[in-house]
Each structure stands twice: as structure tokens, then as C-alpha cells.
Design a protein around this motif. Sequence first.
Motif, short mmCIF file in Angstrom:
data_model
loop_
_atom_site.label_atom_id
_atom_site.label_comp_id
_atom_site.label_asym_id
_atom_site.label_seq_id
_atom_site.Cartn_x
_atom_site.Cartn_y
_atom_site.Cartn_z
N GLY A 127 28.22 64.31 17.78
CA GLY A 127 28.53 64.15 16.37
C GLY A 127 29.97 63.73 16.12
O GLY A 127 30.44 63.78 14.99
N LEU A 128 30.68 63.29 17.18
CA LEU A 128 32.09 62.95 17.08
C LEU A 128 32.30 61.44 17.06
O LEU A 128 31.40 60.67 17.42
CB LEU A 128 32.87 63.58 18.25
N ASP A 129 33.49 61.04 16.66
CA ASP A 129 33.81 59.62 16.49
C ASP A 129 34.28 58.99 17.79
O ASP A 129 35.20 59.50 18.44
CB ASP A 129 34.88 59.46 15.40
N TRP A 130 33.68 57.87 18.16
CA TRP A 130 33.99 57.17 19.41
C TRP A 130 35.42 56.65 19.44
O TRP A 130 36.13 56.81 20.43
CB TRP A 130 32.99 56.04 19.61
N GLN A 131 35.86 56.03 18.37
CA GLN A 131 37.21 55.45 18.35
C GLN A 131 38.28 56.52 18.48
O GLN A 131 39.33 56.30 19.09
CB GLN A 131 37.41 54.62 17.08
N ALA A 132 38.02 57.70 17.91
CA ALA A 132 38.98 58.80 18.04
C ALA A 132 39.12 59.24 19.49
O ALA A 132 40.19 59.67 19.92
CB ALA A 132 38.54 59.98 17.17
N LEU A 133 38.04 59.09 20.26
CA LEU A 133 38.10 59.43 21.68
C LEU A 133 39.08 58.51 22.41
O LEU A 133 39.82 58.95 23.28
CB LEU A 133 36.70 59.32 22.29
N GLY A 134 39.10 57.25 22.03
CA GLY A 134 40.04 56.31 22.64
C GLY A 134 41.48 56.72 22.39
O GLY A 134 42.35 56.59 23.26
N THR A 135 41.75 57.25 21.20
CA THR A 135 43.10 57.72 20.88
C THR A 135 43.44 58.95 21.71
O THR A 135 44.55 59.08 22.25
CB THR A 135 43.19 58.05 19.38
N THR A 136 42.49 59.87 21.84
CA THR A 136 42.70 61.09 22.61
C THR A 136 43.03 60.79 24.07
O THR A 136 43.87 61.45 24.69
CB THR A 136 41.44 61.98 22.54
N LEU A 137 42.39 59.76 24.61
CA LEU A 137 42.56 59.41 26.02
C LEU A 137 43.55 58.27 26.23
O LEU A 137 43.53 57.60 27.26
CB LEU A 137 41.21 59.03 26.63
N ALA A 138 44.42 58.07 25.27
CA ALA A 138 45.36 56.93 25.34
C ALA A 138 46.18 56.94 26.62
O ALA A 138 46.40 55.89 27.24
CB ALA A 138 46.27 56.94 24.11
#
Length: 393
Positions: free
Chosen positions: A348-359
Motif C-alpha cells: 500500500g506504499l508509494d513506489w516513487q517514495a521508495l526511490g527517494t528512501t534508497l537514494a
Amino acid sequence: MSTTAEQPAPASAQRSGIPLSVYVHLPWCVRKCPYCDFNSHRAPAELPETAYIDALLADWALAAADEKRPIDTVFFGGGTPSLFSAGAIGRILAALDARLGLSSDCEITLEANPGTTERTRFADLRAVGVNRLSLGIQSLDNDCLSALGRIHGATEALAAIDDARAGGFTAINCDLMFGLPGQTHARAMADIDGIIEREPGHISYYQLTLEPNTPFYRQPPALPDDDAVVEIFEHAGERLRSAGYTQYEVSAWAQPGKACRHNENYWRFGDYLGIGAGAHGKRTRVDGHIERSARQRWPTGYMSVAGRPASIAESRLLDKDDACFEFLLNGLRRRAGVTRNDYEQRTGLDWQALGTTLAEPIAQGLVAFDRQTLRATERGWRFLDTILAEVLP
């Protein structure tokens, strides 16, 4: 337990698209191995088979109470499930099918110890619906098997593979360990060559680790050093690839089309109901929240309360950080990594936000991230702990 406001909440309509598996724990062994930290116990002189199956069926009614999805895979683990009769396994499968239904191509795996099996038993298990066997070979070296406390030898291990085929099984996994007490590079290569020669569709190849609360942890045996272990793993991988096996997960190798669907469901953050002493489960509830649970560990205590809420020793809802971490903890073990669809549907989480988390790991070249997939790079696969530290709750 986290508050509801903090939970990831995929739309309940998407729940129907998340595969459902069932894990059945059968907790007894002939003898407890000194490296094993699973919830397993030495079998009594007379196995309480009927009483335990009765408890499992009561537990199943509780576990599946608000489920409607059909069952995609079933896994009988332990302990040593092959200590139980085929009739007992058949009772369980009939109950699973009666309540939710087994899918038409349901993968049904049972773990078997070469020291507790023979050809007739395999044929009987196949007849009641088991269609995949996982054999705990561990080694083909008698000295190593003795050091591990196994009750079988190399002859019994190879015979079990042949007998499984004679009993009607075409889907066979062989568990094989490396980094064993007294194991040299030559002995390790002899193990992998001996298994490859038997051509099972699937090989689980994993390193012996010294787990807390085990005899090996308290009194560590002499093991190969780290450099020797790495060399064994790399050379074994070369031989497996040359023989047509693909490493689709850190410890899993398969011939084309022979990957374990049950384990794939774990690694892709699917749902599974766990029944039996100490069994764990993970499911997406009707309201969209993700719940983890565990049954009481001790078999006698479990049997006395199975089917009642008192049998559930732990139940918790995952918050957003937990869901992200657990998804990646499993998914990044896969060579293929994870997909946007699985991530968004199952957390239920946002995919693009994951990219930011794993920058940071992305910038370091440890992971490859685009609009649809995330996977560890060849270099990153060696530093999964570094990647996961970025999302550790």
C-alpha cells in the motif's frame, strides 16, 4: 501493536490478487540436530499423530475463518513431516480443500529426511496429493553428516532421491549445506557434483550458520575460514550454472520452470496462513492492513488450545516502515528483484517514495531502480545488509 493510522492500507479489492499459501508445521524429529534452531522437538516413543492432526484441523478453522481466496501452495515443514503417515497428510489436505479449495495447479511440498523415508511411503504421499518433495540431504560425505548429527548417510541420501522418483515424484528439491565441520574444498565440490549428477529440479544451497541457542553456538565446531567458504560458494555456483541451474534467489537454484512457488510467495510478500506449533503467518486483512501472527511453540501446549484465540502467541499489524523493510528484506534476495506492482499492491506504499528512501544505495551502484523494478546489482547483492540499513525501522 501499531495504531491503525500508521498502517499501510492497500485497497481491500486488491487483496484478492495477492496469492494465498498455507504453511503446516509438524514439529517432531527422530533427533534434534546440533545446528538447528527451528521449533523442532525429539519425537516421543509414540507419535501423537491423531491428536496433533485433530489440533491442526481446529487451528485451520480459526486461521481461515475470514478467508475466501483459494490456496495456491501448501508447504509441510518441521521437524520431520515424513514421520507422519500419508493418511494424516491426506486428512490435512482434505480439510484445506474443503474450506478454501486448493487451486487446480496447487504446489504441495513436504519436507522429508532420507533417514525416515522409503519408496512405499513416497508413493503413498503422492497418492494423497503431495506433488513436490524437499529432501534434507545436507551432504553426501559421511564424516560431514556425522558431524552435523544427521541420522542418515550418503547411501540413504542418494537412495531417497531414487525412491522419490520411483514413488511418482517429478518435482524434487535437495537441501545441501556448505561450510561444514571438516569440509575441504574437494569435499564440497564432491557434494555438489554428486547432487547435480542426480538432476533434481531444484537445489537449495546454503551455508551452515551458528545460530544462538544451539549446541553448535555454545560449542562451535571447527569450520572452514571465510575465504574458503567464499571459494566453495563461487565454484559451486559455476558448476550449477554449467549444469543448467539458475540462481533465482540467494540460496535457491532451479532448472527452467522448477522454482519453488511457495518460497517465491514468501519472497514476493504474498500472504500465507500458518498452522501448527510455532507456525508463523502473514496476511492482508479484509480492511487492507497487514498482520503477522505466531502460534504457541510447545506442541503439548499448542494442542491443548488449538482452535481458540489462546493458541495465538503473537499478533501485530505492520506499520509503514515495517512493511517497507520486510518487503525488501525478502524481495531483494531474488535475482529479479521486486516490481512496482507487487510493492504497491502488497504494502500500500508509494513506489516513487521508495526511490527517494534508497537514494544513497542507488547512487553507490548497489541497486538499480526504475519506474517498474528494483533489484540489487551484482555488486549490491554482496551488500544486502548495507541496502537494508537504509530502510531499517
